[in-house]
Structures are given as C-alpha cells and as structure tokens.
Design an enzyme around this catalytic site. Sequence first.
Site, PDB file in Angstrom:
ATOM      1  N   GLU A   1       2.657  -5.777  -7.999  1.00  0.00           N
ATOM      2  CA  GLU A   1       3.821  -6.466  -7.402  1.00  0.00           C
ATOM      3  C   GLU A   1       5.061  -6.288  -8.273  1.00  0.00           C
ATOM      4  O   GLU A   1       6.163  -6.107  -7.762  1.00  0.00           O
ATOM      5  CB  GLU A   1       3.523  -7.959  -7.189  1.00  0.00           C
ATOM      6  CG  GLU A   1       2.307  -8.271  -6.327  1.00  0.00           C
ATOM      7  CD  GLU A   1       2.252  -7.511  -5.015  1.00  0.00           C
ATOM      8  OE1 GLU A   1       3.321  -7.174  -4.468  1.00  0.00           O
ATOM      9  OE2 GLU A   1       1.142  -7.230  -4.534  1.00  0.00           O
TER      10      GLU A   1
ATOM     11  N   HIS B   1       6.742  -2.941  -7.833  1.00  0.00           N
ATOM     12  CA  HIS B   1       7.568  -2.886  -6.619  1.00  0.00           C
ATOM     13  C   HIS B   1       9.038  -3.197  -6.903  1.00  0.00           C
ATOM     14  O   HIS B   1       9.910  -2.854  -6.105  1.00  0.00           O
ATOM     15  CB  HIS B   1       7.052  -3.888  -5.581  1.00  0.00           C
ATOM     16  CG  HIS B   1       6.046  -3.326  -4.637  1.00  0.00           C
ATOM     17  ND1 HIS B   1       6.287  -2.202  -3.886  1.00  0.00           N
ATOM     18  CD2 HIS B   1       4.799  -3.760  -4.295  1.00  0.00           C
ATOM     19  CE1 HIS B   1       5.220  -1.961  -3.113  1.00  0.00           C
ATOM     20  NE2 HIS B   1       4.298  -2.878  -3.360  1.00  0.00           N
TER      21      HIS B   1
ATOM     22  N   GLU C   1       4.415   2.213  -1.217  1.00  0.00           N
ATOM     23  CA  GLU C   1       3.102   1.831  -1.735  1.00  0.00           C
ATOM     24  C   GLU C   1       2.446   2.912  -2.595  1.00  0.00           C
ATOM     25  O   GLU C   1       1.757   2.602  -3.561  1.00  0.00           O
ATOM     26  CB  GLU C   1       2.175   1.431  -0.584  1.00  0.00           C
ATOM     27  CG  GLU C   1       2.626   0.168   0.133  1.00  0.00           C
ATOM     28  CD  GLU C   1       2.763  -1.055  -0.782  1.00  0.00           C
ATOM     29  OE1 GLU C   1       2.228  -1.028  -1.903  1.00  0.00           O
ATOM     30  OE2 GLU C   1       3.420  -2.024  -0.365  1.00  0.00           O
TER      31      GLU C   1
ATOM     32  N   ASP D   1       2.165  -3.854  10.968  1.00  0.00           N
ATOM     33  CA  ASP D   1       1.134  -4.616  10.246  1.00  0.00           C
ATOM     34  C   ASP D   1      -0.247  -4.043  10.541  1.00  0.00           C
ATOM     35  O   ASP D   1      -1.083  -3.888   9.654  1.00  0.00           O
ATOM     36  CB  ASP D   1       1.144  -6.087  10.657  1.00  0.00           C
ATOM     37  CG  ASP D   1       2.363  -6.819  10.106  1.00  0.00           C
ATOM     38  OD1 ASP D   1       2.859  -6.411   9.056  1.00  0.00           O
ATOM     39  OD2 ASP D   1       2.809  -7.775  10.761  1.00  0.00           O
TER      40      ASP D   1
HETATM   41 ZN   LIG Z   1       2.346  -2.929  -2.630  1.00  0.00          ZN
END
Ligand SMILES: [Zn+2]
Length: 604
Positions: A285, A288, A307, A364
């Site tokens: 995280e 990111h 990602e 999603d």
């Molecule tokens: Zn991620």
Amino acid sequence: MARHDPHSYADLTQGRIAHIDLRIEADFDAHLLNIEADYQLVEPVNGSLFLDAAGIDLARAVANGRTLQWEFDQQDELLGERLHLKGLNGVSSFTLAFNTSREARALQWLPGVQTAGGVHPFLYSQCQAIHARSVFPCQDTPSVRFTFSAEVEVPKALTAVMAAEQVRVRERGANKVFQFKMPQPIPSYLFAIGAGNLVFRELGPRTGVYAEPELVEAAAWEFAENEAKIVEAEKLLGPYLWGRYDLLILPPSFPYGGMENPRLTFLTPTAILGNRGQTTLITHELAHAWTGNLVTNATWEDFWLNEGWTTYAETRITEVLEGIEFADLTAMYDEQRLFEVMERIGMDSILTRLKVPSEGLDPDSATTIIPYYKGCFFLKECEYAVGRERFDAFIHKYTGKYQFQSLTTEAFLDFLERELPEVFEKVNVQEWVYEPGLTDKRRKPQSALYDEVQSVLSVYRQGTRPARGQVADWRRYQILSFLQALPKQIPAEDCKYFEEILDLEGKNDAGHYSYFYTTCITSGYQDILPRVEEFIDRVGRMLYLLPIFRAMIAADWAKPHARRILEAVRERQHTITSMLSTNCSKKPGCKPIPIQNGTSLRIP
Ligand SMILES: [Zn+2]
C-alpha cells in the site's frame, strides 16, 4: 461525444474539474451524506458538461448566481447515471447540493455492534474502481485529477478522517466539524472518508495509526516499522511527496486487504496478527504512493501499471527489509497463485492479458491477481534485461517525469522503449502485455524454503504425515504454500492433524484459515461448518472469502448452506462484497454479476 474511458461518461473535450470544496454532513440515522460542493474547472466551459453519478439525489445546481439546467439523461447498470449540466456560458465554477443514496456503493455504514467497541457507529468509503460517483458527481476516471478541501460534520463522539491533511477541528452544537485539505491533485478513486470512535497513535516522524481504542495498541505495535519502510521506498522510488503516511484500521467487513488512499491507507484488521507477519501488505500500500497514486493508470484497462509496478516495488523493498530468502519464498508462492487463477479462468482468457479490454465489464469483477503478479514478473524481466542499476535509474526517471499524471499502457511502453531500448531486443514485450497466458521464456523464481515445503508435501502424498518438528519453525508463507498445495481432498482426520501441528489456532491468521476451510469443505469435513460460518461472519476480505464460497458451491453437502449463509451475512458485509458474492436476488432487476477472478459465482 468523445468518451475517453469505457467506465466514465466524462467527455474531456468539454473541460476538466480542477478543484472541489465540499461541505459534508454525515447522517448516521439515514445513512446519507448531505453535501454541498463548489467545483472549479481548469478553464471556463461553454455548452454541456457530463459528470458521472450513481444514485445521487441532486437538489440544486447553481453557477454565477443563476440556476443551471440539468438532467440525468443516460443510465446504465454498470456506469450509473450521466449528469448533464446544460447551457454553461463561460462558467468556470458551479455549486451542486445533493444527498447520497442509502445504496451508495462506495459507502459502508456500520452499526455499533459491528465495530470492535460495539457502541458507536462507523462509516468508511471505498471508491476504487468506479464508486466515487456514488459519493459526489465527478469525472470519475483516473485520467482526471483534482485537489480538494472539505469539512466533515459528525456527532461529537466520533472522529472524522479523510485521505487528506487535517487542518482543524471545531465544535458546532452537538456535532464536531473536521476540516481537511488535499493540496496534491488526486484521481477520484483515491477520494476517501471515514468516521468512527477513533483514536490516533504516532508511530514515527511521518507515520501514525487511527483505530478504535480497543485495537490501537495492537495496531501501533504491528506497524511500528512503517517509517523504515518509507525510507527504503524512497531509495527505490524517489522522494515521498504526500507528507504523512498514516493508517486507518477498519472494521472487519472491509472487502480488501488495504486501499492505498493517499496519506491514509485503509486497512483490514485481519492484517494485525500480533507478529508483524503481514506487513508486506503495508509495503504494498505504501509503494502505491508512487506507483498508482503519483503515476496513475489512465483507465482501468491499464490497471497493471498500478498493480504490476506496485507489486514489483513491494518485492524490492521486502528484499531489503526481510532478506532475499523471504523475498524468494513469496515469489514462489505468488507464482503458484498466478498459475492457480490463470488455470481457473483459462490460460487463453482475455483477463490473463496485462492490458485488458474491459468495455462493458465491471472493473471490480474483472480484477484478478493477474495484473499484480504477471505485471511484476514482466517488470522483473525488464530489470534482468538491463541490469538492476540501469533499471533503478529508469524507475526514478519514470516516477519523476510522470508524477501527478495518468498514463496509458502505450505511453508507458513508448517511454520504456525510449529509455531502455535493449528491453525490446531481449524481452517479447508485445507477448507479455497483449497476449494471454504466461510465457515460459522468463527467469523463474527459486526458493529453498519453498522446496522444503514441497518435499514434505510429496512425502505426505505418498502416505506419511509430517511430524510436528518438521513444520514447527515454518514461516507464514511456508504455511500458506503448504495449505495452498495440499491435495483437494484429504481425510478429515488429517485436516484436524494439520490444524494442530501448524498451530493455526495460535497464529490466528485469516489467510491460513481461508485455505484451511476450503480444504475442509472439499474434503467433506462436515463438522467444520459452524466454524466456517463464524469465519465468514467475521471476515469481509474478498480474497479470503471467495475461495470458501467457491468450495461450498462445488461440494454437494455444503451447497445448500451457501445461500443461507450469504443471505445471513449480506447486511453485515460491504456492498461490494455482497454484490460480488451473490446474484443480488433481493434487488429487483439486478443481473448475476461476474465474480472477482473472472468467473461467475451463482448461488444455486
Ligand atoms: Zn495494490
């Protein structure tokens, strides 16, 4: 009209939002946010402006003192509604007043009983991928960035937080008003808000944690090393440009592991293990903050840029902080997970490409672990092609040149070819990015710790159970690798035996139990059902729940229980989890929704 993103109604030729000033009142009885928002545009706009909205109850639209004409003139189950502001006449700012709907997909309103403290209600948002539009009308595409300021009014007993800098707090009657500003421009999916009975603990000069008082001590210990992570991340990725890095520990219904909301990562409480065993999640995280938040995918079709890069950075930082042996072990485990998912959805599925054409797909549902690990493996190949030193210089140039911008896969590949042309000579970039499956022409991970697990498994497959001493010192990822690779069906007696010798209860790791319960179900270990129910009731993280539900649906004995359990927990789960894990039979007109990892999960 010119659509730039298959998941947004925004027409960027009309103009762009530059800044939003929000006044938010949280109504915990009605489960609504009451909002008045002033929008500033980059340049004056003439004619129409299309905004994304989902269930927004718009009361008023005003520009330069006169009421604006508006209409929700298009509607789509996936995209929501198009808010058409009409007759703009050189308008560079306007004000909207509205309520969110009770069904707002981004917002989760929890009653006190679902929190650790059990008394005060809790609110949190999850806007990625396309749910910011259910909080406020916006150009809900990662290609548009804006700054914002906000004030959030909540009952006095609660603390409001945002992925932003807190400026000040004041009282207003029975309420408190928290003021925030976000001077760095963000895409809409990184807008985030939370409120609950929260306290704050300082961890380091730039790091801290918000949690309920019942969890804050454990959280502060678990994540005490966050500052050291920032220091390592900066060496790899460049200076940290967001000021602080704090965590918000959410109630267990949070559907993800973590959400990289800038300055304030939202985190599942399942990451608090009591042994710092899952801090790679924080590393991810945190990374990111550069790859995703600073340099952002232009559309959700380019999701691998967010990602894949972040997973790559996570492995590099983990290698420094935890050692090469640990990094190799996790690489092996990740490779197996990648194969597992690719095989389940089909090696030739378009979802196994890095760039996924996803018009008409729910981002999603189209999200799998493939862009994470295949993306990471591709970037490792690029590193091997030019050597670490040159690749590291490239990373600094990448995060520096494109900071606070969004880019497409194609723009990234152009940059890569300009900076490191040898990559294109040594690596089949076209195949990696645009073809399905996973090429065999790559350097494969190796790990002695992983091999140790495999040899125990191979003896077990021949009929001999491992002794306690053989597994006593195993690390978390060894246990995960073991549970991951167990035969699908084993005797119920062996399930009990493994739970005991691996000390799963003592370790209390939801990641372990996700695998363990899946094996129990496929093995027909029926006495386990009440414990599985308790687990599902408690844990909201999709990554852990979905394999269990898949196993239940596939096993004749468990199938009748799957629907009953889902119906029972639906109200307690986040909207996203319950949307993904049922065919939402309660909502009229709702079609079956394809489940995460590309396969539809229909409850019979
Ligand atoms: Zn991620």
